[in-house]
Motif scaffolding. Structure first.
Motif, PDB file in Angstrom:
ATOM      1  N   ASP A  67       0.837  -1.202   0.000  1.00 50.77           N
ATOM      2  CA  ASP A  67       0.000   0.000   0.000  1.00 50.77           C
ATOM      3  C   ASP A  67       0.873   1.254   0.000  1.00 50.77           C
ATOM      4  O   ASP A  67       1.931   1.304   0.640  1.00 50.77           O
ATOM      5  N   SER A  68       0.413   2.250  -0.745  1.00 56.86           N
ATOM      6  CA  SER A  68       1.080   3.553  -0.787  1.00 56.86           C
ATOM      7  C   SER A  68       0.100   4.540  -1.410  1.00 56.86           C
ATOM      8  O   SER A  68      -0.884   4.129  -2.031  1.00 56.86           O
ATOM      9  N   PRO A  69       0.340   5.840  -1.256  1.00 55.13           N
ATOM     10  CA  PRO A  69      -0.545   6.832  -1.899  1.00 55.13           C
ATOM     11  C   PRO A  69      -0.578   6.666  -3.421  1.00 55.13           C
ATOM     12  O   PRO A  69      -1.587   6.947  -4.066  1.00 55.13           O
ATOM     13  N   TYR A  70       0.545   6.195  -4.005  1.00 60.25           N
ATOM     14  CA  TYR A  70       0.659   6.055  -5.451  1.00 60.25           C
ATOM     15  C   TYR A  70      -0.150   4.850  -5.938  1.00 60.25           C
ATOM     16  O   TYR A  70      -0.837   4.932  -6.962  1.00 60.25           O
ATOM     17  N   LYS A  71      -0.066   3.763  -5.175  1.00 63.64           N
ATOM     18  CA  LYS A  71      -0.888   2.594  -5.489  1.00 63.64           C
ATOM     19  C   LYS A  71      -2.369   2.956  -5.371  1.00 63.64           C
ATOM     20  O   LYS A  71      -3.180   2.568  -6.218  1.00 63.64           O
ATOM     21  N   GLU A  72      -2.735   3.717  -4.356  1.00 60.64           N
ATOM     22  CA  GLU A  72      -4.136   4.116  -4.169  1.00 60.64           C
ATOM     23  C   GLU A  72      -4.629   4.936  -5.361  1.00 60.64           C
ATOM     24  O   GLU A  72      -5.754   4.740  -5.849  1.00 60.64           O
ATOM     25  N   SER A  73      -3.789   5.837  -5.864  1.00 57.76           N
ATOM     26  CA  SER A  73      -4.168   6.633  -7.032  1.00 57.76           C
ATOM     27  C   SER A  73      -4.359   5.755  -8.264  1.00 57.76           C
ATOM     28  O   SER A  73      -5.265   5.984  -9.071  1.00 57.76           O
ATOM     29  N   LEU A  74      -3.512   4.750  -8.406  1.00 57.67           N
ATOM     30  CA  LEU A  74      -3.615   3.826  -9.544  1.00 57.67           C
ATOM     31  C   LEU A  74      -4.899   2.991  -9.454  1.00 57.67           C
ATOM     32  O   LEU A  74      -5.558   2.745 -10.466  1.00 57.67           O
ATOM     33  N   LEU A  75      -5.266   2.576  -8.241  1.00 56.81           N
ATOM     34  CA  LEU A  75      -6.521   1.852  -8.043  1.00 56.81           C
ATOM     35  C   LEU A  75      -7.715   2.728  -8.422  1.00 56.81           C
ATOM     36  O   LEU A  75      -8.649   2.271  -9.094  1.00 56.81           O
ATOM     37  N   ILE A  76      -7.662   3.996  -8.015  1.00 59.42           N
ATOM     38  CA  ILE A  76      -8.734   4.944  -8.354  1.00 59.42           C
ATOM     39  C   ILE A  76      -8.781   5.145  -9.869  1.00 59.42           C
ATOM     40  O   ILE A  76      -9.862   5.223 -10.459  1.00 59.42           O
ATOM     41  N   MET A  77      -7.599   5.207 -10.510  1.00 57.30           N
ATOM     42  CA  MET A  77      -7.546   5.425 -11.951  1.00 57.30           C
ATOM     43  C   MET A  77      -8.242   4.304 -12.720  1.00 57.30           C
ATOM     44  O   MET A  77      -8.958   4.570 -13.691  1.00 57.30           O
ATOM     45  N   VAL A  78      -8.017   3.063 -12.305  1.00 49.62           N
ATOM     46  CA  VAL A  78      -8.658   1.931 -12.984  1.00 49.62           C
ATOM     47  C   VAL A  78     -10.170   2.109 -12.979  1.00 49.62           C
ATOM     48  O   VAL A  78     -10.838   1.919 -14.005  1.00 49.62           O
TER      49      VAL A  78
END
Length: 323
Positions: free
Chosen positions: A304-315
């Motif tokens: 988990d990281s802020p960057y992974k969270e943004s990528l999840l939101i992007m999908v």
């Protein structure tokens, strides 16, 4: 906060630096070219591709950002801009995102040269900084995009595209650059051979293209005229599924409509209605969600990281977007 702002939040400062660098990289002393460049830059899109580069670069470098990562983001944006300009020429499109295209305003000859200008800038950015690993990946993506465009022209002539053909086509035409962006972000951060990240980008690109194809069957105000794919005789998944899952008589009518009556507004509306009534939209949405699940599964193997969270939101954003 808008969903796009949530995606950009962990790289908001980096995006500002990227945009400044990008604007500076494409300035010109030729007045006509500079005028066209200003027109292009003032109508920038969602910037999904450079955002992907920056998010993966920060994810794999644990929050730091190298100059190479910025160059990677600029490289894909230069290539993407060139491909859009050339696409509009190939498709004879006069409108993109509710604005007139370069070829509509300045004609094809100038449009080709402007597209070439962006390509040359991409090459120079890589060679001047000896980013040969980045250039290698981008070159492969450009080859795939070109093959995809030609494959679409070739396959659309027989109006009998299989779903497998369609998947190959969009993997080349659209998903290859998404995949490249993810790989560039990881390479720029010092990580190599991350095949799952490349696969993630491929899935995201497929989702993006399928969503674009679905817009052709909606009445939403999206900056792209409804039914334009049918008018341009492009075989997209909703139509392909319907053609391959209806009676012989209906199949003959559908192919004839796209082949010989694609400029008839009434007939195009009838085709859209038939596709909707015969499960084309539902099936396409189900396939899009299959790829969504696969893409999310890959991301969830990483910490988990802020960057992974943004990528999840992007999908999820790519599926839910309205334009």
């Amino acid at each position: 906060m808008k969903i796009t702002e949530k995606i950009k939040k962990p790289i908001s400062q980096e995006l500002k630096i990227f945009e400044k660098q990008f604007y500076n990289s494409v300035s010109s002393k030729v007045k006509l070219l500079d005028l066209i460049l200003i027109y292009i830059l003032n109508r920038k899109g969602k910037q999904i591709r450079p955002i992907l580069v920056l998010l993966f670069a920060k994810m794999f470098s644990k929050g730091t950002m190298s100059e190479k990562s910025y160059r990677a983001a600029n490289l894909v944006e230069l290539i993407h801009t060139a491909s859009l300009i050339h696409d509009d020429i190939v498709d004879d499109s006069n409108v993109r995102r509710n604005f007139l295209t370069i070829n509509a305003l300045w004609k094809n000859k100038i449009s080709v040269l402007v597209g070439d200008f962006f390509l040359s800038k991409a090459l120079l950015l890589s060679t001047e900084n000896k980013d040969y690993d980045l250039l290698n990946e981008v070159s492969k993506a450009v080859k795939e995009i070109s093959e995809g465009e030609l494959l679409q022209i070739q396959k659309s002539r027989n109006f009998n595209l299989s779903e497998e053909d369609y998947n190959i086509l969009i993997s080349k035409k659209t998903a290859s650059l998404f995949s490249c962006c993810c790989k560039l972000g990881s390479i720029a951060s010092g990580k190599n051979n991350l095949n799952d990240i490349e696969t993630f980008g491929n899935y995201l690109g497929i989702i993006f293209q399928i969503k674009d194809d679905l817009f052709d069957y909606t009445e939403a105000h999206i900056g792209k005229p409804t039914g334009i794919d049918i008018k341009e005789q492009k075989m997209t998944l909703p139509l392909i599924y319907t053609i391959n899952n209806c009676s012989k008589e209906d199949k003959k009518w559908l192919i004839n409509s796209v082949k010989n009556h694609n400029k008839d507004k009434k007939r195009v509306k009838e085709v859209i209605a038939f596709v909707k009534e015969n499960g084309g939209i539902e099936y396409t949405i189900s396939k899009m969600k299959e790829y969504q699940s696969k893409a999310l599964a890959i991301l969830n193997t990483y910490p988990d990281s802020p960057y992974k969270e943004s990528l999840l939101i992007m999908v999820n954003y790519v599926i839910e977007r309205k334009k």
